[in-house]
Design a protein around this motif. Structure first.
Motif, short mmCIF file in Angstrom:
data_model
loop_
_atom_site.label_atom_id
_atom_site.label_comp_id
_atom_site.label_asym_id
_atom_site.label_seq_id
_atom_site.Cartn_x
_atom_site.Cartn_y
_atom_site.Cartn_z
N GLY A 70 -11.20 -16.13 21.70
CA GLY A 70 -10.41 -15.18 20.93
C GLY A 70 -10.17 -15.70 19.52
N ARG A 71 -9.82 -16.98 19.47
CA ARG A 71 -9.51 -17.59 18.17
C ARG A 71 -10.78 -17.71 17.30
N ILE A 72 -11.87 -18.09 17.93
CA ILE A 72 -13.12 -18.23 17.17
C ILE A 72 -13.58 -16.86 16.65
N GLY A 73 -13.53 -15.87 17.54
CA GLY A 73 -13.94 -14.51 17.14
C GLY A 73 -13.10 -13.99 15.99
N GLU A 74 -11.80 -14.25 16.10
CA GLU A 74 -10.86 -13.82 15.05
C GLU A 74 -11.16 -14.54 13.74
N GLY A 75 -11.40 -15.84 13.85
CA GLY A 75 -11.66 -16.64 12.65
C GLY A 75 -12.93 -16.22 11.94
N LEU A 76 -13.96 -15.85 12.71
CA LEU A 76 -15.24 -15.46 12.11
C LEU A 76 -15.29 -13.98 11.77
N GLU B 217 -23.69 -21.17 16.29
CA GLU B 217 -24.12 -20.49 17.51
C GLU B 217 -23.33 -19.20 17.75
N TYR B 218 -22.11 -19.16 17.24
CA TYR B 218 -21.28 -17.97 17.45
C TYR B 218 -21.70 -16.81 16.55
N SER B 219 -22.36 -17.14 15.43
CA SER B 219 -22.63 -16.08 14.45
C SER B 219 -24.10 -15.74 14.27
N ALA B 220 -25.01 -16.67 14.57
CA ALA B 220 -26.43 -16.45 14.25
C ALA B 220 -27.06 -15.38 15.14
N GLY B 221 -27.28 -14.20 14.58
CA GLY B 221 -27.82 -13.07 15.33
C GLY B 221 -29.28 -12.82 15.01
N GLY B 222 -29.71 -11.58 15.20
CA GLY B 222 -31.11 -11.24 14.91
C GLY B 222 -31.24 -9.81 14.48
N GLY B 223 -32.16 -9.57 13.53
CA GLY B 223 -32.40 -8.20 13.06
C GLY B 223 -33.37 -8.19 11.90
N ASN C 8 -20.48 -13.91 8.17
CA ASN C 8 -19.47 -13.63 9.19
C ASN C 8 -18.74 -12.37 8.73
N GLY C 9 -17.71 -11.97 9.48
CA GLY C 9 -17.02 -10.74 9.10
C GLY C 9 -15.96 -10.95 8.04
N LYS C 10 -15.65 -12.21 7.74
CA LYS C 10 -14.54 -12.50 6.83
C LYS C 10 -14.96 -12.68 5.36
#
Lengths: 347, 132
Positions: free
Chosen positions: A30-36, A151-157, A237-239
């Motif tokens: 929760g905290r990591i998701g919120e932070g990123l 690892e929490y943020s690296a996606g693909g597209g 990230n989203g921030k």
């Protein structure tokens, strides 16, 4: 004037939640998701890579442009996750589009901004009359080292922009780049995963370049944030993009449409271009768009675009908008994620 | 598969774009491509033709015991797709939830990795289909 004739974006179907990755490493998801500012990220399946993304996005862009692929004179694929270290992705994309053999093609690398560097190269070639159309693609299957912050943020597209002078759906009024030697993120030859400089990636890296590129473009075009209807920033990230927008004086509503990272993660070379695709899905003729990419290493490309009447014509936008397309998803757990991303040693 | 490079390269046009053949004499479409029209024989006039990228599932099965190179993808679906022009194509089905995989379901071509020659060899790309 030179501009975008067609655009396309592709995001893989699978998602892994930030909370699921955190569960494996005993962290507070929760905290990591919120932070990123990221809830989940898109994951390429076993049989996907930056080349397959590039082909899918490019096919959509060419279809929307309604052109003969044989008229494409240049094709650049920007990526930092090429399937081959030596062998261009661009030739495979060109072949799959039916654009070969009368064109020039190359792969570009500039961390997360090689796709927009391709846009600039195509702009120059189209403006000078060297080619009729140029295709610039940004595509990545970004990898983060297990248990690393990435690892929490690296996606693909992937995303593709077809650049030309005729029947443009958005004119590119101006572009400006800001580039320095800044070691905030890198991957050495033969290294599997990239490394980064932690907090160093924010102020002297992302913010310095994104803000300087945006301000440089404002100065050169005599514009200011209130002149733009939408703004798209690179979104590791989203921030970060929210903070960049706030610092420059953009209201949050102007960047919401192009802020896709919270739902699919950081798509690296594709991130700003997928954001722009989402904005083009809804933008009205006459509206102005600011796009600022960012690539570690480091540099930013800023663009000022004006949407034209052509965008309202039938078939000029992809059948499915970006925000709708990313709703078609399947959740996987961490085990399936490391299988599909070939992080298990024997794969 | 060892030294599959020539095979992969020769097949890339039809694997990338569903490039098949058309007989201008009798109007029949073929996939994969043919050199001679079996109906018209010497009178046939074969020319390249791109097959339509959409069709319906004619038949399908789920693979649990995969051939070499596909072991890590099991269980996966393969299907015969009847394209809009009536030509049938054997393909892998991807990104399609089990409940959507039915005979008659509409499927569209997508671009994927098909197989590769180990870590250092050539990667074969080509069409697969997904249910839409």
């Amino acid at each position: 004037m030179v501009g975008i004739v067609g655009y396309g974006a592709y995001v893989p179907r699978m998602r892994v939640k930030v909370a699921e990755i955190a569960r494996v490493w005993g962290k507070d998801g929760g905290r990591i998701g919120e932070g990123l500012g990221i809830n989940e990220k898109a994951v390429a399946s076993f049989d996907e890579d930056s080349c397959t993304f590039a082909v899918e996005a490019s096919r959509t862009a060419v279809k929307c442009a309604g052109i003969n692929p044989q008229e494409i004179g240049a094709l650049f694929v920007g990526s930092e996750s090429k399937p081959y270290a030596v062998k261009p992705t661009a030739t495979m994309v060109a072949e799959a589009l039916g654009a070969t053999p009368n064109l020039t093609a190359a792969d570009l690398e500039f961390a997360c901004k090689a796709g927009t560097a391709g846009v600039q190269a195509c702009m120059g070639m189209v403006s000078s009359g060297m080619i009729k159309y140029g295709l610039a693609v940004g595509s990545d299957t970004a990898q983060g080292r297990p248990n690393d912050a990435l690892e929490y943020s690296a996606g693909g597209g992937g995303a593709a922009l077809l650049i030309g002078k005729e029947k443009t759906i958005a004119e590119i009024d101006a572009t400006y780049s800001f580039t320095t030697d800044t070691p905030d993120f890198w991957r050495r030859q033969h290294a599997e995963f990239p490394r980064h400089a932690g907090r160093f990636t924010a102020e002297p890296a992302y913010f310095k370049h994104v803000l300087s590129a945006a301000k440089g473009l404002f100065e050169r075009t005599g514009t200011e944030p209130k002149d733009y209807d939408y703004a798209v920033f690179h979104q590791p990230n989203g921030k970060f993009p929210l903070r960049a927008a706030k610092t420059l004086g953009f209201e949050e509503k102007k960047i919401k449409q192009g802020l896709i990272t919270p739902f699919i993660g950081n798509t690296y070379s594709a991130a700003a271009m997928i954001g722009l695709s989402s904005v083009l899905d809804v933008a009205k003729p006459g509206q102005k768009i600011l796009v600022v990419s960012y690539g570690s290493g480091a540099g930013s490309d800023a663009f000022k675009l004006t949407v034209t009447n052509e965008i309202e014509k039938t078939g000029r936008r992809p059948c499915v908008p970006v925000l709708k397309a990313i709703e078609d998803k399947t959740y996987i757990d961490y085990s399936a994620y490391i299988k599909h991303r070939r992080k298990i040693k024997s794969l | 598969m060892k030294n599959a490079t020539p095979l992969i390269w020769r097949n890339s046009a039809d694997r990338y774009n569903l490039l098949g053949s058309h007989c201008a004499t009798c109007g029949t479409d073929y996939f994969p491509e043919r050199v001679v029209c079996p109906k018209c024989r010497r009178k046939g006039k074969i020319e390249p033709k791109q097959m339509p990228p959409e069709g319906k599932i004619y038949s399908f099965t789920q693979v649990h015991a995969a051939p070499t190179g596909f072991e890590h993808e099991t269980p996966y679906y393969i299907a015969i797709i009847e394209l809009a022009n009536g030509v049938k194509v054997l393909t892998q089905l991807v990104d399609s939830p089990d409940e959507k995989i039915k005979i008659g379901a509409t499927a569209r071509m997508c671009f994927r990795r098909v197989f590769e020659e180990g870590d250092e060899g050539i990667i074969a790309y080509g069409f697969k289909f997904k249910v839409v």
